[in-house]
Scaffold this active site. Structure first.
Site, mmCIF file in Angstrom:
data_model
loop_
_atom_site.group_PDB
_atom_site.id
_atom_site.type_symbol
_atom_site.label_atom_id
_atom_site.label_comp_id
_atom_site.label_asym_id
_atom_site.label_seq_id
_atom_site.Cartn_x
_atom_site.Cartn_y
_atom_site.Cartn_z
ATOM 1 N N CYS A 32 -58.602 -21.099 43.034
ATOM 2 C CA CYS A 32 -59.740 -21.419 43.900
ATOM 3 C C CYS A 32 -59.420 -20.916 45.297
ATOM 4 O O CYS A 32 -58.501 -21.413 45.954
ATOM 5 C CB CYS A 32 -59.986 -22.931 43.919
ATOM 6 S SG CYS A 32 -61.293 -23.427 45.056
ATOM 7 N N HIS A 37 -65.354 -13.897 36.355
ATOM 8 C CA HIS A 37 -66.608 -13.865 37.110
ATOM 9 C C HIS A 37 -67.547 -12.821 36.527
ATOM 10 O O HIS A 37 -67.117 -11.792 36.003
ATOM 11 C CB HIS A 37 -66.349 -13.505 38.581
ATOM 12 C CG HIS A 37 -65.615 -14.563 39.335
ATOM 13 N ND1 HIS A 37 -66.260 -15.573 40.006
ATOM 14 C CD2 HIS A 37 -64.290 -14.765 39.510
ATOM 15 C CE1 HIS A 37 -65.349 -16.360 40.564
ATOM 16 N NE2 HIS A 37 -64.155 -15.892 40.277
ATOM 17 N N GLU A 86 -70.434 -22.350 39.052
ATOM 18 C CA GLU A 86 -69.031 -22.372 38.651
ATOM 19 C C GLU A 86 -68.865 -23.108 37.326
ATOM 20 O O GLU A 86 -69.438 -24.180 37.128
ATOM 21 C CB GLU A 86 -68.176 -23.047 39.716
ATOM 22 C CG GLU A 86 -68.086 -22.259 41.016
ATOM 23 C CD GLU A 86 -66.937 -22.722 41.878
ATOM 24 O OE1 GLU A 86 -65.787 -22.737 41.393
ATOM 25 O OE2 GLU A 86 -67.180 -23.081 43.048
ATOM 26 N N CYS A 115 -67.602 -20.293 46.863
ATOM 27 C CA CYS A 115 -66.572 -19.979 45.872
ATOM 28 C C CYS A 115 -65.773 -18.805 46.415
ATOM 29 O O CYS A 115 -66.318 -17.699 46.575
ATOM 30 C CB CYS A 115 -67.194 -19.632 44.526
ATOM 31 S SG CYS A 115 -65.989 -19.154 43.261
ATOM 32 N N GLY A 164 -65.169 -16.126 43.900
ATOM 33 C CA GLY A 164 -66.480 -15.522 43.685
ATOM 34 C C GLY A 164 -66.839 -14.549 44.794
ATOM 35 O O GLY A 164 -67.407 -13.470 44.545
#
Length: 310
Positions: A73, A178, A227, A236, A239
């Site tokens: 993360c 992703h 997510e 994110c 992301g």
């Protein structure tokens, strides 16, 4: 079970943080479910444990709001760096943090003795499908069609036709999977309807985070993200890096070696795709919201753990 916690966020991507070096927590996946509930818990996108590491300065263990364990993360790891520096667990800058997505190096900007923002070396984007992971015959999945729904309809000529609902997009891993797709207007999307269809798509055996991206100008984009395990979040970090990779790969926005402004619901992140080492560097704020102590009945945790099959 009683424990102390700190609520932190990066651009609104918020987690409950626990110093695991001082407070071991049994069934962290169940605790994550409990604390993440708004109104009934603390309210967050999940739980992050700050742990000792034999490979780096610290280790980050993260759990999503549904109890599933995440690999990485980008927003969360900046907050971990802030926590260990601000709370005197280290005086190193930069600091290294072990994750399931690899060891990351975080350089912090310190103002008045506290970390205000941080830059994370997020490493190289991984586009080989088996490494994402993704099930496809494509060597790489860049600007390819992903079919969400396929139905049979009867035309006016009495013949049957297959009608497909699909999105073109790019699959990439930044330590977690992703799928980046470009849309004319992100604000008009119904992510509660769309998000789960991507998250649980059969081509992604471990689920996928999905970024819906709108180009604003050559240096600025905005996106919304669904997510896996948490639903729509305000930001994110991994992301934002996946978005930057897709933008530059498809020549839609950004320049190598220069930061791209990536706007999310919770604020703005800057991502630089380095032309020297092919790494993506994520820069953004890290904010400490409040500290507290929480007591959870053991029976509640055991019940959730049983429900999760742990």
């Amino acid at each position: 079970m009683k424990f102390n916690f700190t609520k932190m966020h990066g651009c609104g991507n918020d987690y409950v943080y626990v110093d695991y070096t001082k407070t071991p927590i049994p069934h962290p996946e169940a605790v994550s479910v409990y604390v993440s509930r708004y109104h009934f818990g603390i309210g967050s996108d999940g739980l992050i444990l700050i742990c000792p590491s034999e490979k780096a300065d610290f280790r980050m263990a993260m759990y999503n709001a549904d109890g599933s364990e995440g690999k990485m993360c980008g927003n969360g790891i900046r907050c971990v760096a802030k926590y260990v520096y601000d709370h005197g667990l280290t005086d190193k800058n930069p600091v290294t943090i072990e994750t399931l997505g690899g060891i990351k190096t975080i350089r912090m900007e310190v103002r008045d003795g506290k970390v205000a923002e941080a830059t994370v070396d997020m490493g190289e984007p991984e586009i080989r499908p088996r490494k994402i992971p993704m099930i496809t015959d494509h060597y790489i999945f860049v600007d390819q069609s992903l079919v969400l729904k396929e139905t049979t309809i009867v035309g006016t000529d009495k013949k049957t036709y297959r009608e497909k609902v699909f999105y073109n997009g790019t699959a990439v891993s930044m330590g977690n999977p992703h799928f980046v797709t470009f849309v004319p207007d992100v604000d008009s999307l119904d992510l509660e309807e769309l998000g789960p269809q991507f998250e649980h798509h059969k081509l992604f055996p471990e689920g996928v985070n999905t970024e819906f991206v709108q180009i604003l100008d050559e240096n600025t984009v905005k996106f919304r993200v669904w997510e896996r395990g948490s639903g729509e979040t305000l930001a994110c970090g991994t992301g934002a890096c996946a978005v930057t990779y897709a933008c530059m790969r498809l020549h839609k926005a950004g320049r190598m070696g220069q930061p791209l402004n990536v706007r999310c619901l919770g604020g703005e992140l800057k991502v630089t795709y380095s032309d020297t080492d092919n790494h993506l560097y994520l820069t953004g704020p890290a904010v400490e919201v409040f500290h507290g102590a929480m007591e959870i009945p053991d029976g509640e945790i055991e019940a959730i753990a049983k429900e999760l099959g742990r």
